[in-house]
Design an enzyme around this catalytic site. Structure first.
Site, PDB file in Angstrom:
ATOM      1  N   HIS A 175      33.970  34.294  50.290  1.00 61.18           N
ATOM      2  CA  HIS A 175      32.835  34.645  49.443  1.00 61.18           C
ATOM      3  C   HIS A 175      33.253  35.360  48.161  1.00 61.18           C
ATOM      4  O   HIS A 175      32.454  35.468  47.233  1.00 61.18           O
ATOM      5  CB  HIS A 175      31.852  35.517  50.219  1.00 61.18           C
ATOM      6  CG  HIS A 175      31.148  34.798  51.324  1.00 61.18           C
ATOM      7  ND1 HIS A 175      29.847  34.348  51.215  1.00 61.18           N
ATOM      8  CD2 HIS A 175      31.567  34.417  52.557  1.00 61.18           C
ATOM      9  CE1 HIS A 175      29.497  33.741  52.340  1.00 61.18           C
ATOM     10  NE2 HIS A 175      30.514  33.778  53.173  1.00 61.18           N
ATOM     11  N   ASP A 389      33.625  38.486  39.836  1.00 62.93           N
ATOM     12  CA  ASP A 389      32.637  38.320  40.895  1.00 62.93           C
ATOM     13  C   ASP A 389      32.731  36.911  41.435  1.00 62.93           C
ATOM     14  O   ASP A 389      32.788  35.949  40.661  1.00 62.93           O
ATOM     15  CB  ASP A 389      31.223  38.578  40.351  1.00 62.93           C
ATOM     16  CG  ASP A 389      30.303  39.222  41.370  1.00 62.93           C
ATOM     17  OD1 ASP A 389      30.575  39.082  42.578  1.00 62.93           O
ATOM     18  OD2 ASP A 389      29.334  39.875  40.957  1.00 62.93           O
TER      19      ASP A 389
END
Length: 487
Positions: A175, A389
């Site tokens: 992730h 991110d």
């Protein structure tokens, strides 16, 4: 002998579940009522939402830690899921989770924005906990089951599972970003981590660049043959050769949940109330982040403070709401970050606040999704200034909530969401002047231009929700694993 290698030595060791999700945390949170009675509630996260339909259609189990150290629980049922708790001691929470996962891997995988620490005791705990997760999974899985391992805390589990249960179909999804070779090379246990991941038939990443970084590391540190995105993993003792693939599957959000909330009259009224509480400024800007050094909150505040100093905006016309959810508060770097951010907010407010207006409304809390959607509706401009991110789902939630196609998104090019939300005002958050310019552009964007951009972004988000993400990954996993089972 490791805990994982003894999990399945014969048919009698097979479990009952055809589909298993493995993550650091279970899909439920423990809640306690006023009388002190505890119960379990399904977690609100996007991953749980995405996989709940799959669980409902199959005999599904979820393996993970239940959140309380030094407590062992038996497997239990909640809704349509069997939950298999994996116990962790207080020391393991400190060494495996706070230590290796979040003070070694997290900064390393986020471009060493903060310096990673390398401690052999942390690595030993990480390996030991991964073995325990693999053992619990192997004991729960039916013959030929599909297992989907989640995220950087469990990178050794795929290989451990393949060794213990070669009949399984194994997927892994990362992730967070995967770093370039030159950064990953710093990890003393780089070879073991890569080998652990290559136990999966399919390794999913947020961005194509993450998959490319991983494959470069495989080629450099293991020397395996790579054709396109397929790694030819050679035979190892009695274990046959197989193919492991690395591909991008950008994650998304539960679009229907967000859009339904955005249309609720009570939430619309709450959004208006938020603006009234701010003094009904002409512009409301919003930042929503975990309090983490990867999110670029300090860069955002610096740019905003300089806009006030320049006179490009005034405290009477504009207000910034900054939600900073508490995060890893036992880790020293996060305690220092909180002090830094709160100090910056205090300096800006102390300089520019008036009796009627506050420059920055700083909220160090976590909020329910209903309040978050009200904030999205209240904000004219959403600021996502992450320094690195994997995806950033807040950006997608803001877009989904803007059902009237109004509002503007300032989005860091270093967030995975920038790959698809190209109509945002894209920015390099390290460039403070550029960030200031992006904020001004978003604030002054002509309405027709803002509507055009938001409509395109909303179409992209609505067509690619979190359920489509999970189905795309699982379809690719099952289709690709056929070649390995036939080998």
């Amino acid at each position: 002998m490791s805990e994982a290698t003894t999990a399945a030595d014969s048919d009698t060791d097979y479990g009952d579940f055809d589909f298993i999700v493995v993550s650091n945390r279970l899909a439920v949170d423990r809640v306690t009522d006023d009388e002190g009675n505890s119960s379990w509630r399904r977690s609100p996260g996007g991953l749980v939402t995405a996989l709940a339909p799959v669980m409902a259609k199959t005999d599904g189990a979820w393996v993970g830690w239940h959140g309380a150290p030094d407590e062992a629980l038996d497997p239990f049922d909640e809704g349509n899921m069997r939950l298999v708790p994996v116990p962790l001691s207080e020391d393991e929470v400190e060494l495996y989770y706070e230590g290796f996962s979040n003070a070694t891997l997290w900064p390393l995988y986020h471009d060493v924005i903060a310096p990673p620490e390398f401690h052999r005791t942390w690595w030993d705990a990480y390996r030991r906990v991964n073995e325990r997760f693999a053992k619990a999974t192997a004991a729960s899985a039916a013959h030929g089951a599909t297992v989907w391992v989640q995220d950087y805390q469990l990178q050794l589990v795929p290989k451990l599972l393949r060794k213990a249960r070669p009949d399984l179909v194994i997927g892994f999804f990362n992730h967070i970003p995967f770093p370039p070779l030159e950064i990953f090379a710093q990890l003393p246990w780089r070879r073991q981590v890569i080998e652990g991941l290559l136990g999966a038939d399919l390794i999913g990443f947020q961005r194509p660049s993450d998959a490319s970084n991983f494959l470069r590391c495989v080629r450099r540190f293991l020397g395996h043959t790579i054709r396109q995105q397929q790694v030819q993993v050679p035979a190892d003792g009695d274990a046959p050769a197989y193919v492991s693939r690395a591909e991008a599957f950008p994650i998304s959000i539960d679009v229907n949940a967000i859009t339904e909330l955005a249309k609720r009259q009570d939430i619309i009224e709450r959004s208006r109330e938020i603006r009234r509480e701010l003094g009904n400024p002409k512009h409301v800007l919003l930042g929503v982040d975990r309090l983490d050094y990867t999110k670029g909150i300090g860069h955002r505040l610096k740019a905003y403070g300089e806009l006030l100093e320049d006179g490009s905006i005034t405290v009477e016309d504009a207000a910034l709401i900054q939600v900073a959810s508490p995060s890893r508060e036992r880790v020293e770097q996060y305690r220092l970050l909180r002090e830094e951010i709160e100090g910056a907010v205090g300096r800006i407010n102390g300089t520019y606040d008036t009796m009627k207006n506050t420059a920055i409304r700083y909220l160090h809390h976590s909020y329910p999704v209903e309040e978050m959607v009200a904030l999205y509706l209240a904000a004219d401009v959403m600021l996502v200034t992450a320094l690195r991110d994997g995806m950033n789902l807040v950006a997608k939630e803001y877009v989904a909530a803007r059902t009237e196609n109004r509002g503007a998104l300032v989005l860091s090019e270093f967030a995975g969401a920038a790959d698809t939300l190209r109509q945002a005002v894209l920015v390099n958050p390290h460039d403070i002047d550029g960030l200031k310019s992006a904020m001004v552009t978003a604030l002054n964007m002509p309405p027709a231009e803002g509507i055009r951009r938001m409509r395109i972004m909303r179409r992209q988000v609505l067509q690619n929700d979190v359920e489509r993400w999970s189905q795309a990954f699982l379809t690719a996993l099952r289709n690709g694993s056929a070649g390995n089972s036939d080998a």
